[in-house]
Enzyme design. Structure first.
Site, PDB file in Angstrom:
ATOM      1  N   LYS A 184     -16.765 -10.326   2.567  1.00 56.46           N
ATOM      2  CA  LYS A 184     -16.068 -10.565   1.452  1.00 56.46           C
ATOM      3  C   LYS A 184     -15.889 -12.056   0.757  1.00 56.46           C
ATOM      4  O   LYS A 184     -16.258 -12.758   1.280  1.00 56.46           O
ATOM      5  CB  LYS A 184     -14.526 -10.715   1.562  1.00 56.46           C
TER       6      LYS A 184
ATOM      7  N   GLY B 123       3.364   2.204  -8.444  1.00 54.22           N
ATOM      8  CA  GLY B 123       1.627   1.435  -9.012  1.00 54.22           C
ATOM      9  C   GLY B 123       1.103   2.229  -9.038  1.00 54.22           C
ATOM     10  O   GLY B 123      -0.172   2.741  -8.599  1.00 54.22           O
TER      11      GLY B 123
ATOM     12  N   VAL C 128      -6.270   3.393  -9.276  1.00 55.21           N
ATOM     13  CA  VAL C 128      -5.841   4.252  -8.007  1.00 55.21           C
ATOM     14  C   VAL C 128      -5.095   5.705  -7.762  1.00 55.21           C
ATOM     15  O   VAL C 128      -4.667   6.239  -8.499  1.00 55.21           O
ATOM     16  CB  VAL C 128      -6.079   3.212  -7.060  1.00 55.21           C
TER      17      VAL C 128
HETATM   18  P1  NAI Z   1      -4.633  -2.166 -10.070  1.00 55.38           P
HETATM   19  O1  NAI Z   1      -3.808  -3.301 -10.353  1.00 55.38           O
HETATM   20  O2  NAI Z   1      -5.175  -0.965 -11.079  1.00 55.38           O
HETATM   21  O3  NAI Z   1      -3.244  -1.359  -9.876  1.00 55.38           O
HETATM   22  C1  NAI Z   1      -2.136  -1.938  -9.899  1.00 55.38           C
HETATM   23  C2  NAI Z   1      -0.848  -1.512 -10.745  1.00 55.38           C
HETATM   24  O4  NAI Z   1       0.735  -1.362  -9.736  1.00 55.38           O
HETATM   25  C3  NAI Z   1      -0.757  -1.648 -11.999  1.00 55.38           C
HETATM   26  O5  NAI Z   1      -0.354  -0.829 -12.623  1.00 55.38           O
HETATM   27  C4  NAI Z   1       0.853  -2.738 -11.722  1.00 55.38           C
HETATM   28  O6  NAI Z   1       1.260  -2.870 -12.689  1.00 55.38           O
HETATM   29  C5  NAI Z   1       1.643  -2.151 -10.444  1.00 55.38           C
HETATM   30  N1  NAI Z   1       2.292  -3.247 -10.177  1.00 55.38           N
HETATM   31  C6  NAI Z   1       1.998  -4.521  -9.366  1.00 55.38           C
HETATM   32  N2  NAI Z   1       3.211  -4.838  -8.683  1.00 55.38           N
HETATM   33  C7  NAI Z   1       3.871  -3.677  -9.054  1.00 55.38           C
HETATM   34  C8  NAI Z   1       5.648  -3.381  -8.693  1.00 55.38           C
HETATM   35  N3  NAI Z   1       6.013  -4.483  -7.283  1.00 55.38           N
HETATM   36  N4  NAI Z   1       5.911  -2.481  -8.772  1.00 55.38           N
HETATM   37  C9  NAI Z   1       5.466  -1.540  -9.537  1.00 55.38           C
HETATM   38  N5  NAI Z   1       4.079  -1.527  -9.382  1.00 55.38           N
HETATM   39  C10 NAI Z   1       3.792  -2.651  -9.253  1.00 55.38           C
HETATM   40  O7  NAI Z   1      -5.171  -2.164  -9.224  1.00 55.38           O
HETATM   41  P2  NAI Z   1      -6.123  -0.756  -7.647  1.00 55.38           P
HETATM   42  O8  NAI Z   1      -7.545  -0.924  -7.718  1.00 55.38           O
HETATM   43  O9  NAI Z   1      -5.311   0.481  -9.111  1.00 55.38           O
HETATM   44  O10 NAI Z   1      -5.469  -1.060  -6.177  1.00 55.38           O
HETATM   45  C11 NAI Z   1      -3.874  -0.177  -6.249  1.00 55.38           C
HETATM   46  C12 NAI Z   1      -4.079  -0.921  -4.955  1.00 55.38           C
HETATM   47  O11 NAI Z   1      -5.202  -0.360  -3.516  1.00 55.38           O
HETATM   48  C13 NAI Z   1      -4.015  -2.363  -4.521  1.00 55.38           C
HETATM   49  O12 NAI Z   1      -3.212  -3.540  -3.595  1.00 55.38           O
HETATM   50  C14 NAI Z   1      -5.787  -2.679  -3.916  1.00 55.38           C
HETATM   51  O13 NAI Z   1      -6.302  -3.602  -3.189  1.00 55.38           O
HETATM   52  C15 NAI Z   1      -5.756  -1.049  -3.524  1.00 55.38           C
HETATM   53  N6  NAI Z   1      -7.202  -0.608  -3.346  1.00 55.38           N
HETATM   54  C16 NAI Z   1      -7.955  -0.532  -4.321  1.00 55.38           C
HETATM   55  C17 NAI Z   1      -9.113  -0.492  -4.408  1.00 55.38           C
HETATM   56  C18 NAI Z   1      -9.426   0.012  -5.277  1.00 55.38           C
HETATM   57  O14 NAI Z   1     -11.237   1.254  -5.361  1.00 55.38           O
HETATM   58  N7  NAI Z   1      -9.346  -0.230  -6.738  1.00 55.38           N
HETATM   59  C19 NAI Z   1      -9.269   0.139  -3.070  1.00 55.38           C
HETATM   60  C20 NAI Z   1      -8.838   0.267  -1.482  1.00 55.38           C
HETATM   61  C21 NAI Z   1      -7.487  -0.755  -2.220  1.00 55.38           C
END
Ligand code: NAI
Length: 349
Positions: free
Chosen positions: A80, A178, A182
């Site tokens: 990473k 969230g 994803v």
């Molecule tokens: P993203 O940043 O696109 O979405 C996160 C969402 O959660 C946003 O809409 C944000 O407003 C919301 N959010 C943040 N804090 C919050 C809270 N306290 N309460 C409610 N909503 C909240 O991120 P993404 O890419 O969707 O990833 C989501 C999770 O999955 C992260 O933890 C990431 O590390 C994990 N992940 C993502 C991968 C990917 O391919 N994108 C792969 C493996 C893990």
């Protein structure tokens, strides 16, 4: 600071700090294990309180990548990178190009892609100077979150089978935290499969869109962990579960994308004691890595053959989880402990 003494240090094979004075680029690359192949893992662009925090994050995240790839059946090692964000100056194209030079200097020992703060467009820029970046539209699968969401959906189906003894999702109540890259896609898939949704996000517009487009019930962000539902799907940030938050849960199982969901060492045992089935995050959220396999296999010096279709490899997440649940039951331990032990064996530790 002695990096070897950090709690995140786990016999990492190599940890490098790179600086480019001209562009202000500062990057930490951590390679945890190359036992299964050259290391792969995304690059995070983030502002850290201290340089030590950045190194600790790279060590922790790279270790998780070793386990994630091993359990996903992908012949890649774990690595990473974190690129340090300087709040006083915006990131430039030149910094990304300089980062491409860093990847070239590592000569294929580490290949990267998107993570927090790093987009498909960023990867496309790096790709113009280095072959060691995936997650591009031009040469590969593009945005990894599409495959991550499919993988989480498949895993959630397995969790429903095991926790609810149900083969379909019709009427199954899922609480999604969230609605980002994803979480939104997952919620869409669940709605299409007939699940009942309760959702939250700190972004009020997204929440309203989900209410209208997905017929979802909405709750405030601080209410989601207390929602009474069948499944909780954390798709925002990690560090959610400790003995206090576990005590307040009103679900039968947890199946979501967020990395590092268990905040404390005793959280897994607390979930098990309450009869809440937990899908280890690094198993259920491996879709992005699985989807990047073809692109990584095509990089110079790689010796990976990807023959099965992506849909089948993403479907494996369900069977893998069911196998982990069986093994955990037999061993009388948590699914997390079982998955970690399997991962350790696979990476020769
Ligand atoms: P993203 O940043 O696109 O979405 C996160 C969402 O959660 C946003 O809409 C944000 O407003 C919301 N959010 C943040 N804090 C919050 C809270 N306290 N309460 C409610 N909503 C909240 O991120 P993404 O890419 O969707 O990833 C989501 C999770 O999955 C992260 O933890 C990431 O590390 C994990 N992940 C993502 C991968 C990917 O391919 N994108 C792969 C493996 C893990």
């Amino acid at each position: 600071m002695r990096y070897w003494d950090l709690p995140e240090f786990d016999d990492h094979e190599q940890t490098c700090l790179f600086t480019d004075r001209e562009t202000g680029l500062r990057v930490v690359v951590a390679i945890h294990s190359t036992h299964l192949g050259p290391a792969c893992g995304g690059t995070r662009y983030w502002h850290y309180a201290s340089d030590g925090d950045a190194v600790a994050d790279a060590l922790r995240l790279s270790r998780a990548m070793s386990y994630k790839s091993a359990l996903a059946g992908v012949a890649m090692g774990g690595g990473k990178a974190v690129m340090l964000r300087d709040p006083a100056r915006p990131r430039t194209r030149e910094q990304l190009l300089a980062y491409g030079g860093v990847l070239n200097r590592l000569n294929g020992q580490f290949a990267t892609g998107e993570d927090v703060g790093f987009s498909v467009a960023d990867c496309e820029i790096i790709r113009t100077v280095s072959p060691y970046v995936g997650g591009t539209e031009s040469a590969g699968a593009g945005d990894p979150s599409i495959h991550t969401a499919t993988g989480v959906f498949n895993g959630l189906r397995g969790v429903v089978k095991r926790a609810l003894d149900r083969d379909d999702l019709q009427g199954v109540h899922v609480a999604v935290q969230g609605l980002g890259n994803v979480g939104w896609r997952l919620a869409e898939g669940l709605a299409q499969a007939g699940a009942r949704l309760t959702v939250t996000d700190i972004d009020a517009d997204r929440l309203e869109r989900a209410r209208v487009a997905l017929n979802a019930e909405t709750v405030a962000p601080d209410a989601i962990l207390g929602v009474e539902a069948d499944i909780l799907a954390p798709c925002a940030l990690g560090g959610l579960f400790d003995s206090v938050t576990v005590a307040g849960l009103r679900v039968r199982a947890i199946a979501g994308a967020a990395n590092n969901q268990l905040a404390t060492a005793d959280a897994g045992a607390a979930l098990r004691a309450r009869g809440i089935l937990y899908a280890p995050d690094f198993v259920i959220n491996a879709g992005g890595v699985i989807g990047a396999a073809e692109e990584i296999a095509a990089m110079p010096g790689r010796n990976i053959r990807v023959t099965r279709p992506i849909e089948d490899r993403l479907a494996d997440i369900e069977t893998r989880l069911l196998d982990i649940f069986d093994r955990a039951d037999r061993a009388g331990e948590t699914p997390e402990a079982t998955a970690m032990a399997l991962g350790r064996e696979l990476i020769g530790r």
